[in-house]
Design an enzyme around this catalytic site. Structure first.
Site, PDB file in Angstrom:
ATOM      1  N   PHE A  17      14.687  68.737  48.406  1.00 46.56           N
ATOM      2  CA  PHE A  17      15.061  70.131  48.136  1.00 46.56           C
ATOM      3  C   PHE A  17      16.576  70.328  48.172  1.00 46.56           C
ATOM      4  O   PHE A  17      17.082  71.376  47.767  1.00 46.56           O
ATOM      5  CB  PHE A  17      14.409  71.070  49.160  1.00 46.56           C
ATOM      6  CG  PHE A  17      12.921  71.272  48.973  1.00 46.56           C
ATOM      7  CD1 PHE A  17      12.191  70.534  48.059  1.00 46.56           C
ATOM      8  CD2 PHE A  17      12.241  72.229  49.719  1.00 46.56           C
ATOM      9  CE1 PHE A  17      10.817  70.720  47.890  1.00 46.56           C
ATOM     10  CE2 PHE A  17      10.871  72.441  49.559  1.00 46.56           C
ATOM     11  CZ  PHE A  17      10.158  71.679  48.647  1.00 46.56           C
ATOM     12  N   LYS A  18      17.295  69.339  48.704  1.00 44.99           N
ATOM     13  CA  LYS A  18      18.759  69.411  48.835  1.00 44.99           C
ATOM     14  C   LYS A  18      19.163  70.755  49.441  1.00 44.99           C
ATOM     15  O   LYS A  18      18.449  71.286  50.295  1.00 44.99           O
ATOM     16  CB  LYS A  18      19.435  69.139  47.486  1.00 44.99           C
ATOM     17  CG  LYS A  18      19.061  67.743  46.941  1.00 44.99           C
ATOM     18  CD  LYS A  18      20.009  67.221  45.908  1.00 44.99           C
ATOM     19  CE  LYS A  18      19.651  65.782  45.533  1.00 44.99           C
ATOM     20  NZ  LYS A  18      20.547  65.177  44.577  1.00 44.99           N
ATOM     21  N   HIS A  20      21.298  59.049  51.932  1.00 37.76           N
ATOM     22  CA  HIS A  20      21.332  59.564  50.562  1.00 37.76           C
ATOM     23  C   HIS A  20      22.773  59.497  50.053  1.00 37.76           C
ATOM     24  O   HIS A  20      23.726  59.588  50.830  1.00 37.76           O
ATOM     25  CB  HIS A  20      20.819  61.017  50.543  1.00 37.76           C
ATOM     26  CG  HIS A  20      20.590  61.518  49.158  1.00 37.76           C
ATOM     27  ND1 HIS A  20      21.606  61.999  48.369  1.00 37.76           N
ATOM     28  CD2 HIS A  20      19.459  61.582  48.399  1.00 37.76           C
ATOM     29  CE1 HIS A  20      21.106  62.338  47.196  1.00 37.76           C
ATOM     30  NE2 HIS A  20      19.814  62.101  47.183  1.00 37.76           N
ATOM     31  N   GLU A  70      19.081  54.881  43.639  1.00 40.58           N
ATOM     32  CA  GLU A  70      19.529  55.971  42.758  1.00 40.58           C
ATOM     33  C   GLU A  70      20.975  55.728  42.324  1.00 40.58           C
ATOM     34  O   GLU A  70      21.872  55.775  43.170  1.00 40.58           O
ATOM     35  CB  GLU A  70      19.514  57.307  43.506  1.00 40.58           C
ATOM     36  CG  GLU A  70      18.193  57.728  44.060  1.00 40.58           C
ATOM     37  CD  GLU A  70      18.213  59.199  44.486  1.00 40.58           C
ATOM     38  OE1 GLU A  70      17.308  59.919  44.078  1.00 40.58           O
ATOM     39  OE2 GLU A  70      19.141  59.615  45.205  1.00 40.58           O
TER      40      GLU A  70
HETATM   41  O1  G3P Z   1      17.344  62.765  46.119  1.00 40.37           O
HETATM   42  C1  G3P Z   1      17.056  62.934  44.778  1.00 40.37           C
HETATM   43  C2  G3P Z   1      18.186  62.754  43.928  1.00 40.37           C
HETATM   44  O2  G3P Z   1      19.414  62.514  44.421  1.00 40.37           O
HETATM   45  C3  G3P Z   1      18.011  62.820  42.481  1.00 40.37           C
HETATM   46  O3  G3P Z   1      18.476  64.068  42.127  1.00 40.37           O
HETATM   47  O4  G3P Z   1      18.584  66.042  40.739  1.00 40.37           O
HETATM   48  O5  G3P Z   1      18.816  63.799  39.698  1.00 40.37           O
HETATM   49  O6  G3P Z   1      16.597  64.527  40.573  1.00 40.37           O
HETATM   50  P1  G3P Z   1      18.092  64.626  40.685  1.00 40.37           P
END
Ligand code: G3P
Length: 220
Positions: free
Chosen positions: A6-7, A89, A137
């Site tokens: 949800f950030k 993160h 990520e």
């Molecule tokens: O933690 C999920 C993330 O950093 C990816 O963000 O907005 O690209 O889905 P988003």
């Protein structure tokens, strides 16, 4: 697994966090897919008490309960109702020794650990710490709407191969820029076991519809 971070979006705090968690619970049950949510810390009890959905913290600190100020102990998130935590993160990076300490602290409390890595090589290095999950990520794709599974498929395949070589028990997730069911399907085809997502759900006009699209593609 779909883990929704949800950030600190306004769309996913307080009452809106609860509504999103409700959508996650509903779609998860409908499709038999595990959908977990990671709200801001203050919203953990609200969701944990009112919804039947796995709740993760977005971060925890390694400090022990006691004389510390402004830290979030793993004990406090367990008591608030969380069953796991995101660690390291890209938007909350930590030193490797601190990550090791946190993974150990969470392990002793049976708090599930989802450690983030920005590259496959970092993912491989963090696999030595044996968290339950590693989410890879590429930071440049976060929030971009350009999916990691389309723009950088090799990040997923390399991560899966390299992390499994160190510890095959670790579940590998991927994330960044995922907005469509087909991105999810591609991520799974490339070998990951789930996704970490934020804006694609939180900022969507109809988050439940997008979640349903994700879950459908996850089941295929
Ligand atoms: O933690 C999920 C993330 O950093 C990816 O963000 O907005 O690209 O889905 P988003």
């Amino acid at each position: 697994m779909i883990l929704i971070n949800f950030k600190t979006y306004e769309e996913s705090q307080g009452k809106r966090a609860l509504a999103l968690a409700r959508a996650a619970e509903k779609v998860g049950k409908e499709y038999g897919v595990c959908i977990a949510v990671a709200p801001q810390h203050v919203d953990i009890p609200l969701i944990a008490k009112n919804r039947s959905v796995p709740v993760f913290a977005q971060h925890v600190d390694p400090e022990m309960p006691g004389s510390h100020t402004g830290h979030i102990t793993p004990e406090s998130v367990v008591e608030a109702g969380a069953c796991g935590s995101i660690i390291n993160h890209s938007e909350r990076r930590l030193r490797a020794d601190v990550i090791e300490e946190i993974v150990g602290r969470c392990g002793s409390l049976k708090l599930i650990t989802c450690v983030c890595a920005n590259t496959s090589r970092v993912g491989k290095a963090l696999a030595a710490l044996s968290p339950e999950m590693i989410a890879v990520e590429p930071p440049e794709l976060i929030g971009s709407g350009i999916s990691v599974s389309k723009a950088k498929p090799e990040v997923i395949t390399d991560s899966v191969r390299m992390i499994r070589a160190v510890n095959p028990k670790i579940k590998v997730l991927c994330g960044a820029g995922i907005t469509k069911g087909e991105d999810v399907a591609a991520a799974l085809r490339l070998g990951s076991e789930g996704i970490l997502v934020a804006s694609g759900i939180v900022k969507a006009k109809d988050p439940e519809a997008v979640l349903r699209d994700f879950a459908e593609h996850m089941r295929r």
